[in-house]
Design a protein around this motif. Structure first.
Motif, PDB file in Angstrom:
ATOM      1  N   LEU A   1       4.223   5.492  -5.564  1.00  0.00           N
ATOM      2  CA  LEU A   1       4.239   5.451  -7.021  1.00  0.00           C
ATOM      3  C   LEU A   1       3.214   6.427  -7.596  1.00  0.00           C
ATOM      4  CD1 LEU A   1       5.565   4.153  -9.470  1.00  0.00           C
ATOM      5  CD2 LEU A   1       3.936   2.276  -9.285  1.00  0.00           C
ATOM      6  N   SER A   2       2.028   6.483  -7.014  1.00  0.00           N
ATOM      7  CA  SER A   2       0.995   7.422  -7.464  1.00  0.00           C
ATOM      8  C   SER A   2       1.469   8.868  -7.325  1.00  0.00           C
ATOM      9  CB  SER A   2      -0.297   7.230  -6.673  1.00  0.00           C
ATOM     10  OG  SER A   2      -0.860   5.974  -6.971  1.00  0.00           O
ATOM     11  N   GLU A   3       2.073   9.186  -6.177  1.00  0.00           N
ATOM     12  CA  GLU A   3       2.582  10.549  -5.954  1.00  0.00           C
ATOM     13  C   GLU A   3       3.673  10.900  -6.966  1.00  0.00           C
ATOM     14  OE1 GLU A   3       3.799  10.652  -1.847  1.00  0.00           O
ATOM     15  OE2 GLU A   3       1.728  10.516  -1.125  1.00  0.00           O
ATOM     16  N   ASN A   4       4.568   9.956  -7.223  1.00  0.00           N
ATOM     17  CA  ASN A   4       5.662  10.223  -8.156  1.00  0.00           C
ATOM     18  C   ASN A   4       5.187  10.317  -9.594  1.00  0.00           C
ATOM     19  OD1 ASN A   4       8.629  10.267  -7.014  1.00  0.00           O
ATOM     20  ND2 ASN A   4       7.365   9.027  -5.652  1.00  0.00           N
ATOM     21  N   LEU A   5       4.187   9.516  -9.969  1.00  0.00           N
ATOM     22  CA  LEU A   5       3.613   9.640 -11.312  1.00  0.00           C
ATOM     23  C   LEU A   5       2.969  11.009 -11.488  1.00  0.00           C
ATOM     24  CD1 LEU A   5       2.129   6.085 -11.827  1.00  0.00           C
ATOM     25  CD2 LEU A   5       3.811   7.185 -13.296  1.00  0.00           C
ATOM     26  N   ALA A   6       2.263  11.487 -10.472  1.00  0.00           N
ATOM     27  CA  ALA A   6       1.634  12.807 -10.542  1.00  0.00           C
ATOM     28  C   ALA A   6       2.693  13.901 -10.689  1.00  0.00           C
ATOM     29  CB  ALA A   6       0.775  13.051  -9.302  1.00  0.00           C
TER      30      ALA A   6
ATOM     31  N   GLU B   1       4.143  13.724 -14.303  1.00  0.00           N
ATOM     32  CA  GLU B   1       3.223  14.269 -15.296  1.00  0.00           C
ATOM     33  C   GLU B   1       3.082  15.789 -15.162  1.00  0.00           C
ATOM     34  OE1 GLU B   1       0.387  10.712 -16.766  1.00  0.00           O
ATOM     35  OE2 GLU B   1      -0.220  11.613 -14.855  1.00  0.00           O
TER      36      GLU B   1
ATOM     37  N   HIS C   1       2.242   1.676  -3.468  1.00  0.00           N
ATOM     38  CA  HIS C   1       1.180   2.195  -4.335  1.00  0.00           C
ATOM     39  C   HIS C   1       1.046   3.710  -4.160  1.00  0.00           C
ATOM     40  CE1 HIS C   1      -3.073   3.268  -5.153  1.00  0.00           C
ATOM     41  NE2 HIS C   1      -2.885   2.485  -6.200  1.00  0.00           N
ATOM     42  N   ARG C   2       1.027   4.171  -2.926  1.00  0.00           N
ATOM     43  CA  ARG C   2       0.897   5.605  -2.644  1.00  0.00           C
ATOM     44  C   ARG C   2       2.108   6.374  -3.184  1.00  0.00           C
ATOM     45  NH1 ARG C   2       1.199   5.861   2.755  1.00  0.00           N
ATOM     46  NH2 ARG C   2      -0.842   4.917   2.938  1.00  0.00           N
TER      47      ARG C   2
ATOM     48  N   LYS D   1       0.836  -1.204   0.000  1.00  0.00           N
ATOM     49  CA  LYS D   1       0.000   0.000   0.000  1.00  0.00           C
ATOM     50  C   LYS D   1       0.872   1.257   0.000  1.00  0.00           C
ATOM     51  CE  LYS D   1      -4.312   1.723   1.454  1.00  0.00           C
ATOM     52  NZ  LYS D   1      -5.613   1.264   1.833  1.00  0.00           N
TER      53      LYS D   1
END
Length: 104
Positions: A70-75, A78, A67-68, A64
């Motif tokens: 990776l989501s923050e780094n993808l944002a 981008e 996941h958090r 988890k």
């Protein structure tokens, strides 16, 4: 730097061999009640067989957190570089059976 920040600093080392990294163009994720298994695979065009190049086993809590993070780094990526394009291909999932779902 505050004493609290100094105490939270983590010194991480990486060997030369690991620093080179492993290329993967497919990740297969399985899980049981106690762990998540991430198999990073390298598939070659026109070759029906692929090899797992790296396996990472995580507790559900660490999965988890990953996941958090990776989501923050993808944002962040981008925001700096623009949206990452995703190809909408029906054949993105390889046509092979990975066996039964593992259980602990």
């Amino acid at each position: 730097m505050s004493d609290k920040a100094k105490n939270n600093k983590l010194d991480i080392e990486i060997s030369e061999e690991l620093a080179d990294g492993v290329y993967s163009n497919l990740a297969v994720i399985t899980h049981s009640p106690s762990e998540f298994i991430l198999d990073f695979v390298q598939m070659m065009p026109g070759v029906p067989k692929a090899k797992v190049k790296s396996r990472v086993i995580l507790t559900p809590e660490h999965a988890k957190r990953l996941h958090r993070a990776l989501s923050e780094n993808l944002a962040k990526f981008e925001a700096q570089n623009g949206p990452i394009r995703e190809d909408k291909q029906e054949n993105m999932i390889p046509p092979f059976n990975l066996g039964p779902t593992p259980e602990a």
